[in-house]
Design a protein around this motif. Sequence first.
Motif, PDB file in Angstrom:
ATOM      1  N   ASN A  28       4.423   2.941 -40.474  1.00 37.20           N
ATOM      2  CA  ASN A  28       5.752   3.361 -40.046  1.00 37.20           C
ATOM      3  C   ASN A  28       5.641   4.629 -39.223  1.00 37.20           C
ATOM      4  O   ASN A  28       4.588   5.240 -39.126  1.00 37.20           O
ATOM      5  CB  ASN A  28       6.713   3.513 -41.223  1.00 37.20           C
ATOM      6  N   GLN A  31       8.005  11.276 -38.993  1.00 34.57           N
ATOM      7  CA  GLN A  31       9.097  12.213 -38.723  1.00 34.57           C
ATOM      8  C   GLN A  31       8.686  13.617 -39.112  1.00 34.57           C
ATOM      9  O   GLN A  31       9.497  14.523 -39.099  1.00 34.57           O
ATOM     10  CB  GLN A  31      10.354  11.806 -39.495  1.00 34.57           C
ATOM     11  N   ALA A 217      14.916  11.019 -45.429  1.00 35.13           N
ATOM     12  CA  ALA A 217      13.942  10.564 -44.432  1.00 35.13           C
ATOM     13  C   ALA A 217      12.511  10.920 -44.832  1.00 35.13           C
ATOM     14  O   ALA A 217      11.565  10.336 -44.311  1.00 35.13           O
ATOM     15  CB  ALA A 217      14.268  11.177 -43.072  1.00 35.13           C
ATOM     16  N   GLY A 237      13.136   3.652 -42.914  1.00 30.45           N
ATOM     17  CA  GLY A 237      11.973   4.473 -42.578  1.00 30.45           C
ATOM     18  C   GLY A 237      10.877   4.458 -43.621  1.00 30.45           C
ATOM     19  O   GLY A 237       9.953   5.254 -43.556  1.00 30.45           O
TER      20      GLY A 237
END
Length: 298
Positions: A28, A31, A217, A237
């Motif tokens: 994935n 972030q 997140a 996410g």
Amino acid sequence: MLPFIQRPQPTPPRSLPDPGFSHPCVTNESQAPARRGARILTLLQLTDPHLFARGRDQLLGITTSQSFKSVLQTALASVPADALVLTGDLVQDASVAGYRRLRRLLDATRVRYDCIPGNHDSLNAMQQVFGTTETLPVSFRRFGGWTLIFLDSTEPGHEGGRLGATRLALLERILMADTSPAVIFLHHHPVAIRSRWIDGIGVADGAALLACCDRHARVKALAFGHIHQEFAQQRGGYLLLGTPSTCLQFKPHQDRFALDDRAPGFREIQLHPDGVIQSRVRRCETYPERAIPDAMGY
Ligand SMILES: [Fe+2]
């Protein structure tokens, strides 16, 4: 209020060669900013060993002590591990001797490990051998730039799991505390895996757990045991990751209990400094035993 606690810090990790993932299971997007000087960390998830007090005892034709040793040896030979995580159903017969057997094997690896209980475990016997940290309802520890979170999803007297409002609130507090990427470990599966019999004994409030994770997140993966098979699904996410048992395997997509003849295995999870996860299942293909094919349960 139930307690949560920060688990002790691990010893400094060893250097790690390039992992060479030719077939990553899933990835994935990051972030999190990369930390200077940080490196990839490797976790090995081993689950559902179902050990006994006596090393020769079998579970539906599998000598669980032998299969666990084989998977552990294969895992440690295949990749330099920074940590091991065992996600429940550690001992089948609730014996202190079974937990002692497990602890001896884990201590001999000289790799930092964390354990959480499953529905077959005895919290009392587990605490006698591992102490109380491994059976806290919610706990966490730092792992490089990451946070590892451990949830006890068991509900006494039930095969299925339940977290309940208090544990979920503690998880929310941990997730709100900082922004480091996090992996959550629990025993029961929080999402349906399309096997009716075992989907009836997952986490009863799995939807509330996922809703909590959806709000943060920093959550990059939930990894669980219990389903005795490989499973991977992306949700927003983060990843939902199920892992084969170190002993017998359940056949996917079944209405009723059914065993698979696949080899025992484990999951390798690589945590990158920028918040990316790579993960794959590996199996101990040379392990000779297979479970009794027509067993109706255990
Ligand atoms: Fe299990």
